[in-house]
Design an enzyme around this catalytic site. Structure first.
Site, mmCIF file in Angstrom:
data_model
loop_
_atom_site.group_PDB
_atom_site.id
_atom_site.type_symbol
_atom_site.label_atom_id
_atom_site.label_comp_id
_atom_site.label_asym_id
_atom_site.label_seq_id
_atom_site.Cartn_x
_atom_site.Cartn_y
_atom_site.Cartn_z
ATOM 1 N N ASP A 69 0.713 0.144 4.015
ATOM 2 C CA ASP A 69 1.822 -0.627 4.549
ATOM 3 C C ASP A 69 2.882 -0.727 3.459
ATOM 4 O O ASP A 69 2.569 -0.611 2.264
ATOM 5 C CB ASP A 69 1.309 -2.010 4.957
ATOM 6 C CG ASP A 69 2.428 -2.973 5.293
ATOM 7 O OD1 ASP A 69 3.255 -2.647 6.153
ATOM 8 O OD2 ASP A 69 2.473 -4.065 4.673
ATOM 9 N N ASP A 71 6.078 -3.252 3.401
ATOM 10 C CA ASP A 71 6.631 -4.572 3.089
ATOM 11 C C ASP A 71 5.569 -5.521 2.539
ATOM 12 O O ASP A 71 4.563 -5.818 3.198
ATOM 13 C CB ASP A 71 7.257 -5.194 4.333
ATOM 14 C CG ASP A 71 8.458 -4.404 4.829
ATOM 15 O OD1 ASP A 71 8.932 -3.521 4.094
ATOM 16 O OD2 ASP A 71 8.899 -4.671 5.959
#
Length: 316
Positions: A69, A71
């Site tokens: 991922d 963010d």
């Protein structure tokens, strides 16, 4: 800029839209990866090939890969916010929209989670901003914005984890709701294989203001990873995935080696219950509790709040 918005046809079911978004992201990621490989081949001919691989538990396992991922896992804060700052600097939109971006980033840092309504609002705004612009223009600007706002916000600990997979001969992909173009720039700058991101529709190289499927978020990420793994011939039980958010539990649950990185409260609880590995690169107990990168977070929150207050006073 592919991931900017939630404007999807309502006649499709949520599952169908997730699958469509995942497949589109996987196709875009494979194309960008092939471009990276071509560049690497040219560099090797020039005598600038990567250094020899160090020892690693899964060295040489070409059916394993890692999915990260973006963010608050690889980078502090939200990529779309930083991209918005760069577009504002280049007068793509007005001060009112900047205040909205600032508020979204402040919420993201305070809550430590991705609020669907807030993320929808910011992406809808961004879609309208880029509509009519050329993809090549946004890619060029994205390179500049990375240097200005993102390069110094990469978590060194997460970067080291990604490098360990690369050193072991494995492919490493970003998986994010951010625009696929933005995600691809970040992946290339970090030396990763490629990126799965939200795909925005373009016709003749110009953004239409619509998405292909839906944003690559939650279940759509899992669909993208599944589609890419099938295309690449990967064994998901031998793959690893990394995220900070409980929204990515579907993706983390797909692989044999899930990691919770800088986890929010729900993910931390879920990971502990299932004995997943945890890594927290934030500083301070408060950061561990609510998801604020203590040093960098305070400055970002103060900046966002100050911008909102200044706007409010000016309007009054």
């Amino acid at each position: 800029m592919a991931a900017l918005g939630w404007l999807t046809p309502r006649r499709r079911s949520a599952t169908a839209r997730s699958v469509l978004a995942g497949e589109a992201a996987a196709e875009a990621a494979r194309k960008s990866s092939q471009q990276f490989e071509a560049l690497d081949a040219l560099e090797a001919k020039d005598g600038t090939a990567p250094a020899a691989e160090p020892e690693f538990p899964v060295a040489g396992d070409d059916r394993a890969a890692a999915f990260f991922d973006l963010d608050n896992t690889v980078m502090q804060g939200a990529a779309i916010f930083h991209f918005g700052r760069g577009l504002y600097k280049r007068k793509f939109f007005q001060r009112r929209e900047l205040a909205r971006f600032a508020w979204q980033q402040t919420w993201f840092r305070l809550a430590g989670v991705e609020d669907p309504e807030h993320m929808q609002d910011v992406r809808e705004s961004a879609l309208s901003i880029v509509k009519g612009h050329r993809v090549s223009e946004l890619m060029s600007i994205g390179e500049e914005i990375y240097d200005e706002y993102m390069a110094d916000r990469i978590w060194p600990g997460t970067r080291a984890l990604a490098q360990a997979h690369l050193d072991a001969g494995q492919k490493v992909w970003l998986v994010t709701a951010a625009p696929v173009e933005t995600a691809t720039i970040i992946a290339r700058r970090l030396g990763l294989t490629g990126a799965l991101g939200t795909v925005a529709e373009s016709v003749d190289g110009v953004y239409t203001g619509r998405l292909v499927g839906e944003p690559l978020h939650g279940p759509a990420k899992a669909e993208a990873v599944r589609a890419l793994a099938h295309a690449e011939g990967l064994d998901l039980t031998r793959c690893a995935a990394y995220s900070d958010s409980h929204n990515d539990i579907p993706m983390l649950s797909l692989v044999g080696h899930p990691y919770a990185i800088n986890p929010d409260t729900k993910l931390r609880k879920h990971a502990r219950a299932r004995e997943w590995r945890l890594r927290d690169y934030r500083t301070g107990r408060k950061a561990a509790k609510v998801g604020i990168p203590a040093a960098a977070g305070v400055g970002a929150i103060a900046g966002g709040t100050a911008a909102a207050v200044a706007l409010h006073r000016r309007r009054r």
